[in-house]
Design an enzyme around this catalytic site. Structure first.
Site, PDB file in Angstrom:
ATOM      1  N   HIS A  16       0.640  -1.151   0.048  1.00  0.00           N
ATOM      2  CA  HIS A  16      -0.006   0.031   0.085  1.00  0.00           C
ATOM      3  C   HIS A  16       0.819   1.177  -0.062  1.00  0.00           C
ATOM      4  O   HIS A  16       2.250   1.107  -0.091  1.00  0.00           O
ATOM      5  CB  HIS A  16      -1.046  -0.057   1.090  1.00  0.00           C
ATOM      6  CG  HIS A  16      -0.474   0.545   2.399  1.00  0.00           C
ATOM      7  ND1 HIS A  16      -1.181   1.048   3.676  1.00  0.00           N
ATOM      8  CD2 HIS A  16       0.702   0.184   2.978  1.00  0.00           C
ATOM      9  CE1 HIS A  16      -0.466   1.291   4.579  1.00  0.00           C
ATOM     10  NE2 HIS A  16       0.644   0.896   4.233  1.00  0.00           N
ATOM     11  N   CYS A  35       5.522   6.790   4.072  1.00  0.00           N
ATOM     12  CA  CYS A  35       4.478   5.960   3.843  1.00  0.00           C
ATOM     13  C   CYS A  35       3.886   6.423   2.720  1.00  0.00           C
ATOM     14  O   CYS A  35       3.033   5.788   2.198  1.00  0.00           O
ATOM     15  CB  CYS A  35       3.219   5.856   4.946  1.00  0.00           C
ATOM     16  SG  CYS A  35       4.003   5.149   6.431  1.00  0.00           S
ATOM     17  N   HIS A  41       4.950   0.218  -0.200  1.00  0.00           N
ATOM     18  CA  HIS A  41       5.658  -0.661   0.730  1.00  0.00           C
ATOM     19  C   HIS A  41       4.689  -1.587   1.185  1.00  0.00           C
ATOM     20  O   HIS A  41       3.478  -1.691   0.960  1.00  0.00           O
ATOM     21  CB  HIS A  41       6.448   0.100   1.736  1.00  0.00           C
ATOM     22  CG  HIS A  41       5.245   0.766   2.766  1.00  0.00           C
ATOM     23  ND1 HIS A  41       4.724   1.823   2.539  1.00  0.00           N
ATOM     24  CD2 HIS A  41       4.584   0.149   3.942  1.00  0.00           C
ATOM     25  CE1 HIS A  41       4.068   2.261   3.248  1.00  0.00           C
ATOM     26  NE2 HIS A  41       3.729   1.303   4.294  1.00  0.00           N
ATOM     27  N   HIS A  43       3.113  -4.890   4.083  1.00  0.00           N
ATOM     28  CA  HIS A  43       3.058  -5.338   5.364  1.00  0.00           C
ATOM     29  C   HIS A  43       2.587  -6.537   5.464  1.00  0.00           C
ATOM     30  O   HIS A  43       2.078  -7.248   4.468  1.00  0.00           O
ATOM     31  CB  HIS A  43       2.046  -4.454   5.953  1.00  0.00           C
ATOM     32  CG  HIS A  43       2.382  -3.033   6.380  1.00  0.00           C
ATOM     33  ND1 HIS A  43       3.376  -2.539   7.233  1.00  0.00           N
ATOM     34  CD2 HIS A  43       1.852  -1.960   5.681  1.00  0.00           C
ATOM     35  CE1 HIS A  43       3.334  -1.201   7.232  1.00  0.00           C
ATOM     36  NE2 HIS A  43       2.749  -0.892   6.324  1.00  0.00           N
ATOM     37  N   ASP A  78      -4.396 -10.763  -0.556  1.00  0.00           N
ATOM     38  CA  ASP A  78      -3.174 -11.278  -0.145  1.00  0.00           C
ATOM     39  C   ASP A  78      -2.396 -11.057  -1.677  1.00  0.00           C
ATOM     40  O   ASP A  78      -2.760 -11.566  -2.663  1.00  0.00           O
ATOM     41  CB  ASP A  78      -3.215 -12.854   0.252  1.00  0.00           C
ATOM     42  CG  ASP A  78      -1.805 -13.291   0.549  1.00  0.00           C
ATOM     43  OD1 ASP A  78      -1.028 -12.720   1.228  1.00  0.00           O
ATOM     44  OD2 ASP A  78      -1.710 -14.552   0.169  1.00  0.00           O
ATOM     45  N   HIS A  79      -1.181 -10.583  -1.401  1.00  0.00           N
ATOM     46  CA  HIS A  79      -0.380 -10.396  -2.680  1.00  0.00           C
ATOM     47  C   HIS A  79      -0.919  -9.184  -3.385  1.00  0.00           C
ATOM     48  O   HIS A  79      -0.552  -9.297  -4.758  1.00  0.00           O
ATOM     49  CB  HIS A  79       0.139 -11.495  -3.071  1.00  0.00           C
ATOM     50  CG  HIS A  79       1.262 -12.115  -2.198  1.00  0.00           C
ATOM     51  ND1 HIS A  79       1.049 -12.896  -1.109  1.00  0.00           N
ATOM     52  CD2 HIS A  79       2.617 -12.486  -2.185  1.00  0.00           C
ATOM     53  CE1 HIS A  79       1.832 -13.256  -0.395  1.00  0.00           C
ATOM     54  NE2 HIS A  79       3.130 -13.038  -1.381  1.00  0.00           N
ATOM     55  N   GLU A 122      -0.997  -4.112  11.756  1.00  0.00           N
ATOM     56  CA  GLU A 122      -0.334  -3.700  10.560  1.00  0.00           C
ATOM     57  C   GLU A 122       1.218  -3.889  10.758  1.00  0.00           C
ATOM     58  O   GLU A 122       1.989  -4.246   9.800  1.00  0.00           O
ATOM     59  CB  GLU A 122      -0.740  -2.126  10.398  1.00  0.00           C
ATOM     60  CG  GLU A 122      -0.083  -1.616   9.088  1.00  0.00           C
ATOM     61  CD  GLU A 122      -0.597  -0.228   8.801  1.00  0.00           C
ATOM     62  OE1 GLU A 122      -1.167   0.093   7.714  1.00  0.00           O
ATOM     63  OE2 GLU A 122      -0.376   0.645   9.559  1.00  0.00           O
TER      64      GLU A 122
HETATM   65 NI    NI Z   1       2.216   1.106   5.802  1.00  0.00          NI
END
Ligand code: NI
Length: 141
Positions: A16, A35, A41, A43, A78-79, A122
């Protein structure tokens, strides 16, 4: 009335970027810092889904819960890049918004009144929690 709750843990990995078109480049950086990096990036998100215990009184069958969360949350996110998901078309992909999006996806699918709380971890130190309005649907089982 006192009630036992059960929490199940699920995981997905997603990318995200915290960014909103409502703000200028500088304002985005001020609001979100690194961010807001244009490359995004990722998580390793942990999702904690808490339901009423037992299948009576609107509680959830845990096998069914696993299936619902896997099909509607894990497989969806996911992914993937959260910023590309339609749920975030007009929402910044913050943990606050993500936990509410997950609640809003799950609540209508699960038995009426069955969902108690959703949590999203997160990062090591960031945890988000949401208990939205529970619907009073009848006969949807
Ligand atoms: Ni983040």
């Amino acid at each position: 009335m006192p009630q036992v709750h059960v929490t199940k843990r699920y995981r997905f990995c997603a990318a995200h970027r915290l960014h909103t078109d409502q703000l200028s480049t500088e304002e985005n950086w001020t609001a979100f810092g690194k961010c807001n990096n244009a490359n995004g990036h990722g998580h390793n998100y942990v999702v904690l889904v808490t339901v009423e215990s037992g299948t009576a009184m609107g509680g959830c069958d845990l096998g069914r819960l696993d299936q619902v969360v896997r099909e509607n949350i894990v497989e969806r996110f996911d992914h993937f890049d959260l910023n590309c998901d339609p749920a975030f078309a007009n929402l910044t992909t913050t943990g606050e918004n993500l936990v509410k999006v997950i609640w809003d996806i799950l609540e209508p699918i699960l038995p009426s009144g069955g969902l108690h709380k959703v949590g999203v971890i997160e990062t090591r130190d960031n945890y988000f929690e949401y208990a939205g309005v529970t619907s009073t649907r009848r006969g949807t089982e």
